[in-house]
Design an enzyme around this catalytic site. Sequence first.
Site, mmCIF file in Angstrom:
data_model
loop_
_atom_site.group_PDB
_atom_site.id
_atom_site.type_symbol
_atom_site.label_atom_id
_atom_site.label_comp_id
_atom_site.label_asym_id
_atom_site.label_seq_id
_atom_site.Cartn_x
_atom_site.Cartn_y
_atom_site.Cartn_z
ATOM 1 N N GLY A 182 0.834 -1.197 0.000
ATOM 2 C CA GLY A 182 0.000 0.000 0.000
ATOM 3 C C GLY A 182 0.863 1.239 0.000
ATOM 4 O O GLY A 182 2.091 1.165 0.121
ATOM 5 N N LEU A 183 0.224 2.375 -0.126
ATOM 6 C CA LEU A 183 0.938 3.651 -0.143
ATOM 7 C C LEU A 183 1.682 3.906 1.158
ATOM 8 O O LEU A 183 1.351 3.329 2.195
ATOM 9 C CB LEU A 183 -0.051 4.798 -0.370
ATOM 10 C CG LEU A 183 -0.745 4.881 -1.731
ATOM 11 C CD1 LEU A 183 -1.834 5.945 -1.686
ATOM 12 C CD2 LEU A 183 0.257 5.174 -2.837
ATOM 13 N N SER A 184 2.653 4.791 1.104
ATOM 14 C CA SER A 184 3.305 5.275 2.316
ATOM 15 C C SER A 184 2.238 5.910 3.199
ATOM 16 O O SER A 184 1.340 6.596 2.705
ATOM 17 C CB SER A 184 4.371 6.319 1.945
ATOM 18 O OG SER A 184 5.004 6.814 3.095
ATOM 19 N N ALA A 185 2.292 5.630 4.500
ATOM 20 C CA ALA A 185 1.338 6.147 5.498
ATOM 21 C C ALA A 185 -0.036 5.497 5.399
ATOM 22 O O ALA A 185 -1.005 5.998 5.965
ATOM 23 C CB ALA A 185 1.216 7.671 5.425
ATOM 24 N N SER B 251 3.029 -0.813 8.238
ATOM 25 C CA SER B 251 3.964 -1.179 9.310
ATOM 26 C C SER B 251 3.257 -1.290 10.659
ATOM 27 O O SER B 251 3.544 -2.201 11.446
ATOM 28 C CB SER B 251 5.099 -0.153 9.411
ATOM 29 O OG SER B 251 5.899 -0.203 8.255
ATOM 30 N N SER C 281 5.955 -1.861 -2.174
ATOM 31 C CA SER C 281 5.988 -2.757 -3.338
ATOM 32 C C SER C 281 5.012 -2.272 -4.419
ATOM 33 O O SER C 281 3.994 -2.900 -4.662
ATOM 34 C CB SER C 281 5.710 -4.214 -2.939
ATOM 35 O OG SER C 281 4.633 -4.360 -2.054
#
Length: 198
Positions: free
Chosen positions: A31-34, A38, A105
Amino acid sequence: MATNITWHPNLTYQERSELINQKGATIWLTGLSASGKSTIACALEQLLLKEKVTAYRLDGDNIRFGLNKDLGFSEQDRVENIRRIAEVSKLFADSCSIAVTSFISPYREDRDKARELHVNSNLKFIEVFVDVPLEVAEKRDPKGLYKKAREGVIKDFTGISAPYEAPIKPEIHIRTDLLSVEESALQIYNYLKEHNVL
């Protein structure tokens, strides 16, 4: 290419699984950053460990401190980053551990290759699309990366100046603007239970 090498077999996956009473798999969060990858991966890892399931989290940023510290963020480096992680997560899955990966990814082809690597070894690969609208991700922006990308400080930033190819048929689709971290991790955990991974 390395030459003069020989594969040394030992226990089969089935033998190892029976000995430790656990199955292996790779849970691939993309998925997108933020988007929350994580954070969800941390929560899922803790949930699995509390249930006495051997699991290990492979995080995009963390991996770049060691294994992939020689890679940047060009398209070529991103492809190699994911290729290496696919190989490492496959080793974890083959050891009958649950590998929980959290990587942007961005390229569908790279994720498909990671899946193929697992499928060819009869290992479970579960793609999790951690989905969030771009405007929500930008509003979160915990590292200030979107702001820098908009200002042109960061080049080739996924979702802004570089593409993100969303999964077409992920096993699990999570909207993190609608679900809490705990609900998201539980959705993955329940999928693993329902599909006889745990």
